[in-house]
Enzyme design. Sequence first.
Site, short mmCIF file in Angstrom:
data_model
loop_
_atom_site.label_atom_id
_atom_site.label_comp_id
_atom_site.label_asym_id
_atom_site.label_seq_id
_atom_site.Cartn_x
_atom_site.Cartn_y
_atom_site.Cartn_z
N ARG A 62 -27.39 -57.49 15.48
CA ARG A 62 -27.73 -57.37 16.90
C ARG A 62 -26.50 -56.87 17.65
NH1 ARG A 62 -32.13 -58.25 15.17
NH2 ARG A 62 -33.64 -59.82 15.87
N GLY A 76 -6.25 -42.82 37.00
CA GLY A 76 -6.80 -41.64 37.66
C GLY A 76 -6.41 -41.60 39.14
N ILE A 136 -9.41 -53.21 34.97
CA ILE A 136 -9.65 -54.20 33.91
C ILE A 136 -9.16 -53.66 32.57
CG2 ILE A 136 -11.59 -55.26 35.10
CD1 ILE A 136 -13.41 -53.83 32.96
N ASP A 137 -9.04 -52.31 32.46
CA ASP A 137 -8.69 -51.70 31.17
C ASP A 137 -7.23 -51.92 30.76
OD1 ASP A 137 -11.24 -50.74 31.44
OD2 ASP A 137 -10.66 -48.69 31.93
O1 F6P Z 1 -11.98 -48.09 34.35
C1 F6P Z 1 -12.70 -49.27 34.31
C2 F6P Z 1 -14.00 -49.09 33.64
O2 F6P Z 1 -14.54 -50.33 33.81
C3 F6P Z 1 -14.03 -48.61 32.19
O3 F6P Z 1 -13.65 -49.56 31.27
C4 F6P Z 1 -15.46 -48.16 32.05
O4 F6P Z 1 -15.66 -47.25 31.01
C5 F6P Z 1 -15.70 -47.53 33.36
O5 F6P Z 1 -14.87 -48.19 34.29
C6 F6P Z 1 -17.13 -47.55 33.81
O6 F6P Z 1 -17.18 -47.17 35.14
P1 F6P Z 1 -18.43 -46.66 35.95
O7 F6P Z 1 -19.65 -46.88 35.13
O8 F6P Z 1 -18.37 -47.47 37.19
O9 F6P Z 1 -18.16 -45.23 36.20
#
Ligand code: F6P
Length: 382
Positions: free
Chosen positions: A281, A120, A142-143
């Site tokens: 769980r 982004g 991290i993705d």
């Molecule tokens: O893009 C990294 C990431 O950690 C995604 O895996 C996750 O969905 C998102 O950010 C969550 O980000 P936040 O809750 O900070 O908007």
Amino acid sequence: MVTSIRRIGILTAGGDAPGLNAAIRAVTKSAILVHGWSVLGFEDGYEGILTGRARPLTLDSVRGLLPIGGTLLGTSNRTNPFWCALTELGDREPRDHSETLIRSLQRYELDALIVIGGDGSLSIAYRLWQLGVPIVGIPKTIDNDVRGTEMTIGFDTAVAVATEAIDRLHTTAESHHRVMLVELMGRTAGWIALYAGLAGGADAILLPEVPFSLDAIVEVIARRERAGRPFTIIAVAEGAQPRGGEAVYEVTGPQPYQRKYGGICRVLEEQLARRVRLEVRSMALAYLQRGGPPTARDRALATTLGSAAVDAVAAGAFGQMVAVRSDPHGRAMPSVVTVPLAEPARGPRLVPPNHPLLTAARRLGISLGEDGEVVDTTTGSS
Ligand code: F6P
């Protein structure tokens, strides 16, 4: 083209990732020690440029940063300068702030801007470069879903944390004869779940790229039980979706990317509890994957990419992102290259259907939630 640079800016944007500080340190040290440039750090991503929050970065200010998680500069995944509302600028409604941003950069007399971001933030960098801003990108998230690079800063640490979590879930799942679902981040890409699921010996791995069937998961659990293994570990990417269904997310804004993923494991927990004899769980590892110190590999990657980004600025390679690329013939070590920012702007990089880890998972009898699988009831460390 070689340009004459005296002063550069740097920012971290999007979700934080372990290794951001190591990258800031590498940029700052290379810029000062190799070129004698001065470095200005903007706070909270693009927001810092728009609201005039910046601070000089010196050798002193980046000392000791290498092992520290988070980002010294702060970050934001809400401020898209092309469409946002900033109360500091008197906004009640979102509007286009790109001209304000460009004017602000001119006032700071910057010769270049280094953006450390995910797909982004790097797409925004691409649009700014098209408007004439001299930008170089560094991929982090991290993705691991940034197009044009095979590795992003933060991914290795997230996988290490997720793998340890799966290791720990094994003993409690086995003791209580339970099905344990662990939800891992990644938005529309399943990289973390795939790597950590394999490394942690999960019995099933559910990814956005491979829509799952609930029947197939029920079958895995039942087969393992019949084989005398009355417990099952399932690694689930937060964007995983049932065949013919949808992922679980909350809409946070009008743009297609404005989705907050999460909750698939709770849904699966309820559905499986109705279909299997064992207790079920679920848990979401959530922000633990993003926090804390970077692994050695992330520190090394951030250091390499940070110094390469400074080289790219010195060479005038604007509109480019530094990236990791393997030798297609597998003969040499992966190298650091530059790729156009147009690449990450094309959208997230997903796990391809022929990825070697998918092949390995199928060969080892690890379920991907597909119908008609040959599931090995003794897989992984279970
Ligand atoms: O893009 C990294 C990431 O950690 C995604 O895996 C996750 O969905 C998102 O950010 C969550 O980000 P936040 O809750 O900070 O908007």
